[in-house]
Design a protein around this motif. Structure first.
Motif, PDB file in Angstrom:
ATOM      1  N   GLY A  79      -4.907  -2.188   2.761  1.00  0.00           N
ATOM      2  CA  GLY A  79      -4.196  -3.314   3.332  1.00  0.00           C
ATOM      3  C   GLY A  79      -5.120  -4.363   3.912  1.00  0.00           C
ATOM      4  O   GLY A  79      -4.793  -4.999   4.924  1.00  0.00           O
ATOM      5  N   LEU A  80      -6.262  -4.577   3.279  1.00  0.00           N
ATOM      6  CA  LEU A  80      -7.273  -5.514   3.781  1.00  0.00           C
ATOM      7  C   LEU A  80      -7.441  -6.731   2.871  1.00  0.00           C
ATOM      8  O   LEU A  80      -8.497  -7.364   2.875  1.00  0.00           O
ATOM      9  N   LEU A  81      -6.422  -7.069   2.122  1.00  0.00           N
ATOM     10  CA  LEU A  81      -6.507  -8.220   1.228  1.00  0.00           C
ATOM     11  C   LEU A  81      -6.615  -9.529   2.009  1.00  0.00           C
ATOM     12  O   LEU A  81      -6.170  -9.611   3.161  1.00  0.00           O
ATOM     13  N   PRO A  82      -7.209 -10.547   1.411  1.00  0.00           N
ATOM     14  CA  PRO A  82      -7.306 -11.847   2.089  1.00  0.00           C
ATOM     15  C   PRO A  82      -5.928 -12.402   2.436  1.00  0.00           C
ATOM     16  O   PRO A  82      -4.928 -12.083   1.794  1.00  0.00           O
ATOM     17  N   GLU A  83      -5.918 -13.251   3.467  1.00  0.00           N
ATOM     18  CA  GLU A  83      -4.661 -13.874   3.876  1.00  0.00           C
ATOM     19  C   GLU A  83      -4.071 -14.676   2.723  1.00  0.00           C
ATOM     20  O   GLU A  83      -4.785 -15.385   2.008  1.00  0.00           O
ATOM     21  N   GLY A  84      -2.790 -14.518   2.528  1.00  0.00           N
ATOM     22  CA  GLY A  84      -2.096 -15.226   1.464  1.00  0.00           C
ATOM     23  C   GLY A  84      -1.959 -14.444   0.176  1.00  0.00           C
ATOM     24  O   GLY A  84      -1.216 -14.847  -0.723  1.00  0.00           O
ATOM     25  N   ALA A  85      -2.678 -13.330   0.069  1.00  0.00           N
ATOM     26  CA  ALA A  85      -2.575 -12.507  -1.136  1.00  0.00           C
ATOM     27  C   ALA A  85      -1.235 -11.782  -1.159  1.00  0.00           C
ATOM     28  O   ALA A  85      -0.719 -11.357  -0.126  1.00  0.00           O
ATOM     29  N   GLU A  86      -0.676 -11.645  -2.343  1.00  0.00           N
ATOM     30  CA  GLU A  86       0.578 -10.917  -2.522  1.00  0.00           C
ATOM     31  C   GLU A  86       0.352  -9.799  -3.535  1.00  0.00           C
ATOM     32  O   GLU A  86      -0.355  -9.991  -4.527  1.00  0.00           O
ATOM     33  N   MET A  87       0.928  -8.636  -3.261  1.00  0.00           N
ATOM     34  CA  MET A  87       0.758  -7.532  -4.196  1.00  0.00           C
ATOM     35  C   MET A  87       2.066  -6.785  -4.377  1.00  0.00           C
ATOM     36  O   MET A  87       2.938  -6.777  -3.507  1.00  0.00           O
ATOM     37  N   HIS A  88       2.178  -6.177  -5.551  1.00  0.00           N
ATOM     38  CA  HIS A  88       3.288  -5.276  -5.797  1.00  0.00           C
ATOM     39  C   HIS A  88       2.823  -4.184  -6.756  1.00  0.00           C
ATOM     40  O   HIS A  88       1.720  -4.234  -7.286  1.00  0.00           O
ATOM     41  N   GLY A  89       3.674  -3.204  -6.928  1.00  0.00           N
ATOM     42  CA  GLY A  89       3.305  -1.997  -7.654  1.00  0.00           C
ATOM     43  C   GLY A  89       3.425  -0.832  -6.699  1.00  0.00           C
ATOM     44  O   GLY A  89       4.280  -0.840  -5.802  1.00  0.00           O
ATOM     45  N   SER A  90       2.552   0.152  -6.857  1.00  0.00           N
ATOM     46  CA  SER A  90       2.618   1.333  -5.992  1.00  0.00           C
ATOM     47  C   SER A  90       1.216   1.853  -5.701  1.00  0.00           C
ATOM     48  O   SER A  90       0.378   1.961  -6.607  1.00  0.00           O
ATOM     49  N   ILE A  91       0.977   2.141  -4.425  1.00  0.00           N
ATOM     50  CA  ILE A  91      -0.236   2.848  -3.999  1.00  0.00           C
ATOM     51  C   ILE A  91       0.225   4.007  -3.136  1.00  0.00           C
ATOM     52  O   ILE A  91       0.684   3.817  -2.004  1.00  0.00           O
ATOM     53  N   ARG A  92       0.126   5.209  -3.683  1.00  0.00           N
ATOM     54  CA  ARG A  92       0.603   6.383  -2.955  1.00  0.00           C
ATOM     55  C   ARG A  92      -0.588   7.222  -2.511  1.00  0.00           C
ATOM     56  O   ARG A  92      -1.425   7.617  -3.328  1.00  0.00           O
ATOM     57  N   TRP A  93      -0.639   7.467  -1.212  1.00  0.00           N
ATOM     58  CA  TRP A  93      -1.682   8.296  -0.627  1.00  0.00           C
ATOM     59  C   TRP A  93      -1.038   9.583  -0.131  1.00  0.00           C
ATOM     60  O   TRP A  93      -0.229   9.566   0.783  1.00  0.00           O
ATOM     61  N   ARG A  94      -1.362  10.682  -0.811  1.00  0.00           N
ATOM     62  CA  ARG A  94      -0.786  11.991  -0.477  1.00  0.00           C
ATOM     63  C   ARG A  94       0.737  11.886  -0.356  1.00  0.00           C
ATOM     64  O   ARG A  94       1.349  12.312   0.630  1.00  0.00           O
ATOM     65  N   ASP A  95       1.334  11.275  -1.395  1.00  0.00           N
ATOM     66  CA  ASP A  95       2.783  11.123  -1.547  1.00  0.00           C
ATOM     67  C   ASP A  95       3.412  10.144  -0.558  1.00  0.00           C
ATOM     68  O   ASP A  95       4.637  10.079  -0.441  1.00  0.00           O
ATOM     69  N   ARG A  96       2.598   9.355   0.127  1.00  0.00           N
ATOM     70  CA  ARG A  96       3.119   8.338   1.032  1.00  0.00           C
ATOM     71  C   ARG A  96       2.824   6.961   0.455  1.00  0.00           C
ATOM     72  O   ARG A  96       1.684   6.651   0.139  1.00  0.00           O
ATOM     73  N   GLU A  97       3.866   6.137   0.316  1.00  0.00           N
ATOM     74  CA  GLU A  97       3.682   4.801  -0.227  1.00  0.00           C
ATOM     75  C   GLU A  97       3.020   3.902   0.816  1.00  0.00           C
ATOM     76  O   GLU A  97       3.496   3.790   1.948  1.00  0.00           O
ATOM     77  N   LEU A  98       1.892   3.271   0.424  1.00  0.00           N
ATOM     78  CA  LEU A  98       1.151   2.434   1.353  1.00  0.00           C
ATOM     79  C   LEU A  98       1.596   0.975   1.320  1.00  0.00           C
ATOM     80  O   LEU A  98       1.514   0.282   2.336  1.00  0.00           O
TER      81      LEU A  98
END
Length: 262
Positions: A50-69
């Motif tokens: 969750g360290l993307l530059p300000e204004g960046a938008e993302m979608h999709g899935s990032i799951r860490w040990r079955d938890r969606e980030l």
């Protein structure tokens, strides 16, 4: 499975900079993200925390040990950073605070995540400095970043990332700013620490020769897309993508020769 990234897309300034990236990092594995500058590898890593530059938008899935980030609050992500997932950046001079001693910076995450007292964190900071093979750790924790060499600063950054024993370490081109001899020392240190702790590793680089020293599986990116994914041995001996073939040509032209290649 520690980490699963699925169809990750990142838009920055109205432009798609990461486009449908998918890969997995099993428990205890060492996975490399490799590509030229602008391929999206570092942005992919920053998205995980969750360290993307300000204004960046993302979608999709990032799951860490079955938890969606994706969608977690800043507070939830801050609790994750350092505790579950650590990160080492390319240039420690900019990652470290110039007006704080390195010992205080190593101790900070210990105090935050483990609620240790100042005295307890100081003792741990010395132990972490020794763990990353910094010379005279009791003395060096009282120094400031500008008083250390580039290799020593990178060891401090590694100590900070690993102080709370994360399950996953992200190393974003941690040897690029160092000379070849220090590169070898840092790679050997990282491999030793990862092997001893059993943590997972994502290693980001543009250099296939370097990646061959530390990772067992590689994900090759170009223009924000995955163009090839295979065991490192396959990328070295039978690369399919023209991008990987170019990375291999560049690797064999350097002092760092991929293992097994003349």
């Amino acid at each position: 499975m520690s980490l699963k990234v699925r169809d990750l897309c990142i838009d920055l300034g109205g432009r798609r900079v990461v486009d449908g990236v998918s890969f997995s990092v099993p428990d205890g594995s060492r996975v490399g993200l490799i590509g030229e500058s602008g391929s999206g590898k570092s942005l992919t890593a920053l998205a995980i925390l969750g360290l993307l530059p300000e204004g960046a938008e993302m979608h999709g899935s990032i799951r860490w040990r079955d938890r969606e980030l994706i969608g977690l609050s800043d507070k939830e992500l801050a609790e994750l950073r350092g505790d579950d997932i650590g990160i080492v950046f390319q240039e420690p001079r900019t990652a470290l605070n110039p007006i704080r001693t390195v010992g205080r910076q190593i101790a900070e995450s210990i105090r935050i995540h483990e609620r240790a007292t100042r005295a307890e964190a100081k003792v741990r900071a010395i132990a972490e400095a020794a763990r990353v093979a910094l010379p005279d750790p009791e003395r060096i924790v009282g120094r400031y970043p500008h008083q250390l060499s580039g290799g020593q600063r990178q060891r401090v950054a590694i100590a900070m990332a690993l102080a709370c024993r994360p399950r996953l370490l992200i190393a974003d081109e941690p040897t690029t700013a160092l000379d070849v001899t220090i590169q070898a020392e840092i790679l050997e240190l990282l491999q030793s620490l990862v092997d001893d702790s059993g943590m997972s590793l994502i290693f980001i680089t543009h250099d296939l020769a370097v990646l061959s020293q530390i990772a067992t599986h590689g994900v090759v990116l170009e223009d924000g897309r995955v163009v090839e994914e295979a065991p490192i041995a396959t990328l070295l001996t039978a690369p399919r993508s023209p991008v990987t073939q170019g990375l291999l040509r560049d690797a064999t032209a350097t002092l760092w020769r991929p293992g097994g290649l003349p």
